[in-house]
Design an enzyme around this catalytic site. Structure first.
Site, PDB file in Angstrom:
ATOM      1  N   ARG A  10      12.546  -6.523   2.988  1.00 15.62           N
ATOM      2  CA  ARG A  10      12.337  -5.101   3.289  1.00 15.62           C
ATOM      3  C   ARG A  10      13.330  -4.613   4.348  1.00 15.62           C
ATOM      4  O   ARG A  10      13.606  -5.281   5.324  1.00 15.62           O
ATOM      5  CB  ARG A  10      10.912  -4.883   3.777  1.00 15.62           C
ATOM      6  CG  ARG A  10      10.660  -3.460   4.257  1.00 15.62           C
ATOM      7  CD  ARG A  10       9.211  -3.100   4.286  1.00 15.62           C
ATOM      8  NE  ARG A  10       8.438  -3.907   5.230  1.00 15.62           N
ATOM      9  CZ  ARG A  10       7.131  -3.754   5.417  1.00 15.62           C
ATOM     10  NH1 ARG A  10       6.463  -2.860   4.711  1.00 15.62           N
ATOM     11  NH2 ARG A  10       6.483  -4.511   6.273  1.00 15.62           N
TER      12      ARG A  10
ATOM     13  N   ARG B 158      -8.375  -1.139  10.795  1.00 17.56           N
ATOM     14  CA  ARG B 158      -7.932  -2.533  10.800  1.00 17.56           C
ATOM     15  C   ARG B 158      -8.807  -3.429  11.675  1.00 17.56           C
ATOM     16  O   ARG B 158      -8.490  -4.610  11.828  1.00 17.56           O
ATOM     17  CB  ARG B 158      -6.488  -2.620  11.279  1.00 17.56           C
ATOM     18  CG  ARG B 158      -5.498  -2.346  10.168  1.00 17.56           C
ATOM     19  CD  ARG B 158      -4.079  -2.523  10.640  1.00 17.56           C
ATOM     20  NE  ARG B 158      -3.173  -2.619   9.502  1.00 17.56           N
ATOM     21  CZ  ARG B 158      -1.882  -2.444   9.579  1.00 17.56           C
ATOM     22  NH1 ARG B 158      -1.300  -2.182  10.731  1.00 17.56           N
ATOM     23  NH2 ARG B 158      -1.127  -2.557   8.503  1.00 17.56           N
TER      24      ARG B 158
ATOM     25  N   ARG C 285       0.917 -11.713  11.868  1.00 16.06           N
ATOM     26  CA  ARG C 285       0.227 -10.519  11.360  1.00 16.06           C
ATOM     27  C   ARG C 285      -0.800 -10.907  10.297  1.00 16.06           C
ATOM     28  O   ARG C 285      -1.870 -10.311  10.203  1.00 16.06           O
ATOM     29  CB  ARG C 285       1.239  -9.522  10.784  1.00 16.06           C
ATOM     30  CG  ARG C 285       2.093  -8.873  11.879  1.00 16.06           C
ATOM     31  CD  ARG C 285       3.310  -8.190  11.314  1.00 16.06           C
ATOM     32  NE  ARG C 285       3.005  -6.991  10.582  1.00 16.06           N
ATOM     33  CZ  ARG C 285       3.826  -6.422   9.703  1.00 16.06           C
ATOM     34  NH1 ARG C 285       5.003  -6.977   9.447  1.00 16.06           N
ATOM     35  NH2 ARG C 285       3.484  -5.317   9.086  1.00 16.06           N
TER      36      ARG C 285
ATOM     37  N   LYS D  33       0.842  -1.214   0.000  1.00 15.04           N
ATOM     38  CA  LYS D  33       0.000   0.000   0.000  1.00 15.04           C
ATOM     39  C   LYS D  33       0.874   1.260   0.000  1.00 15.04           C
ATOM     40  O   LYS D  33       0.685   2.164  -0.798  1.00 15.04           O
ATOM     41  CB  LYS D  33      -0.886   0.047   1.262  1.00 15.04           C
ATOM     42  CG  LYS D  33      -1.717  -1.189   1.501  1.00 15.04           C
ATOM     43  CD  LYS D  33      -2.576  -1.061   2.758  1.00 15.04           C
ATOM     44  CE  LYS D  33      -1.839  -1.326   4.069  1.00 15.04           C
ATOM     45  NZ  LYS D  33      -1.453  -2.729   4.301  1.00 15.04           N
TER      46      LYS D  33
ATOM     47  N   ARG E  21      12.719  -4.441  10.166  1.00 15.19           N
ATOM     48  CA  ARG E  21      11.718  -4.232  11.217  1.00 15.19           C
ATOM     49  C   ARG E  21      11.564  -5.520  12.007  1.00 15.19           C
ATOM     50  O   ARG E  21      11.453  -6.596  11.416  1.00 15.19           O
ATOM     51  CB  ARG E  21      10.365  -3.863  10.579  1.00 15.19           C
ATOM     52  CG  ARG E  21      10.257  -2.397  10.241  1.00 15.19           C
ATOM     53  CD  ARG E  21       9.035  -2.069   9.426  1.00 15.19           C
ATOM     54  NE  ARG E  21       7.804  -2.691   9.881  1.00 15.19           N
ATOM     55  CZ  ARG E  21       6.617  -2.457   9.323  1.00 15.19           C
ATOM     56  NH1 ARG E  21       6.517  -1.617   8.307  1.00 15.19           N
ATOM     57  NH2 ARG E  21       5.529  -3.051   9.759  1.00 15.19           N
TER      58      ARG E  21
HETATM   59  P1  AMP Z   1       2.232  -1.340   9.658  1.00 19.17           P
HETATM   60  O1  AMP Z   1       3.470  -0.522   9.537  1.00 19.17           O
HETATM   61  O2  AMP Z   1       1.047  -0.686   9.026  1.00 19.17           O
HETATM   62  O3  AMP Z   1       2.427  -2.750   9.180  1.00 19.17           O
HETATM   63  O4  AMP Z   1       1.901  -1.425  11.237  1.00 19.17           O
HETATM   64  C1  AMP Z   1       2.840  -1.944  12.155  1.00 19.17           C
HETATM   65  C2  AMP Z   1       2.160  -2.284  13.466  1.00 19.17           C
HETATM   66  O5  AMP Z   1       1.551  -1.106  14.024  1.00 19.17           O
HETATM   67  C3  AMP Z   1       1.016  -3.293  13.380  1.00 19.17           C
HETATM   68  O6  AMP Z   1       1.460  -4.640  13.363  1.00 19.17           O
HETATM   69  C4  AMP Z   1       0.219  -2.959  14.662  1.00 19.17           C
HETATM   70  O7  AMP Z   1       0.852  -3.462  15.827  1.00 19.17           O
HETATM   71  C5  AMP Z   1       0.333  -1.446  14.692  1.00 19.17           C
HETATM   72  N1  AMP Z   1      -0.791  -0.834  13.938  1.00 19.17           N
HETATM   73  C6  AMP Z   1      -0.743  -0.229  12.722  1.00 19.17           C
HETATM   74  N2  AMP Z   1      -1.959   0.189  12.337  1.00 19.17           N
HETATM   75  C7  AMP Z   1      -2.815  -0.144  13.335  1.00 19.17           C
HETATM   76  C8  AMP Z   1      -4.214   0.011  13.554  1.00 19.17           C
HETATM   77  N3  AMP Z   1      -5.020   0.614  12.660  1.00 19.17           N
HETATM   78  N4  AMP Z   1      -4.742  -0.498  14.695  1.00 19.17           N
HETATM   79  C9  AMP Z   1      -3.986  -1.089  15.619  1.00 19.17           C
HETATM   80  N5  AMP Z   1      -2.657  -1.281  15.495  1.00 19.17           N
HETATM   81  C10 AMP Z   1      -2.064  -0.807  14.366  1.00 19.17           C
END
Ligand code: AMP
Length: 213
Positions: A126, A93, A171, A15, A160
């Site tokens: 990544r 989410r 995830r 995304k 990461r």
């Molecule tokens: P991302 O970088 O979008 O993959 O997000 C990394 C981590 O941040 C996720 O695995 C969650 O622990 C937390 N996170 C991101 N977006 C959300 C959300 N909308 N609600 C809850 N936790 C989130």
């Protein structure tokens, strides 16, 4: 007019990458929209060791979602307190987050689809800058100019912790159980939804860009 566009899809579906390309190609959109990436916001909060960052850390490292009561208020407040339009990357989410986002009248949703094994491979390749959050790859898709070093700020790139294959599998499970149902909630509420197969970057880019013509 203020617009809200939701970017939806598995973690690692690409995304953020497609959005970065769109904003580079379309200065008018870059001017009009702010990007609200919840993941980047939380990583920044951790880097600055704020209360939010401390609360979010253990959830993030295990690949689970930070509770809705922590996330919803911050995101909705961020959207309503600005005159700008928003791309929402990584929100909503959960079904509770989906209900909250309906309050700010999203215009449409773009779902980026990829198979699970593509997500696992992309996470393995990544790398991220711990200072400015720019992402790179160890393959030839988006390598840094100098191996292991951020082009923008010269910091040493890292993997990461939640890109570890076991965490990625968790995830994906969380996505299936908690995030996939969001799609029906938003579609049932009348939000237009477009699905783009993001396995092939070139065709996906064309389809995504065409939504903004
Ligand atoms: P991302 O970088 O979008 O993959 O997000 C990394 C981590 O941040 C996720 O695995 C969650 O622990 C937390 N996170 C991101 N977006 C959300 C959300 N909308 N609600 C809850 N936790 C989130």
């Amino acid at each position: 007019m203020k617009s809200i566009v939701i970017l939806f899809g598995k973690p690692g579906a690409g995304k953020g990458t497609r959005l970065e390309e769109l904003l580079k190609a379309r200065p008018d959109l870059a001017e009009k929209f702010e990007v609200l990436s919840v993941g980047n916001m939380l990583r920044e909060a951790r880097r600055q060791q704020t209360e939010l960052g401390k609360k979010a850390a253990s959830y993030m490292d295990s690949g689970t979602l930070v509770p809705d009561e922590i996330i919803n208020g911050i995101v909705i407040e961020g959207i309503t307190s600005s005159e700008k339009s928003f791309f929402l990357d990584g929100f909503p989410r959960t079904v509770e987050q989906a209900k909250a986002v309906l309050d700010v009248f999203p215009d449409f949703l773009v779902e980026f689809f990829v198979e699970d094994d593509v997500v696992i491979q992309r996470a393995r390749d990544r790398r991220i800058c711990p200072t400015c959050s720019t992402t790179y790859t160890t393959n030839n898709f988006k390598p840094p100019k100098q191996e292991g070093i951020c082009d923008k700020c010269g910091a040493q790139l890292i993997q990461r912790p939640d890109d570890d294959p076991d965490v990625v599998k968790n995830r994906l499970k969380v996505y299936e159980e908690q995030t996939e149902p969001v799609l029906d909630v938003l579609i049932d509420a009348g939000i237009p939804a477009y699905t783009i197969d993001n396995t092939n970057s070139e065709t996906a880019r064309q389809e995504f860009f065409a939504l903004f013509d």
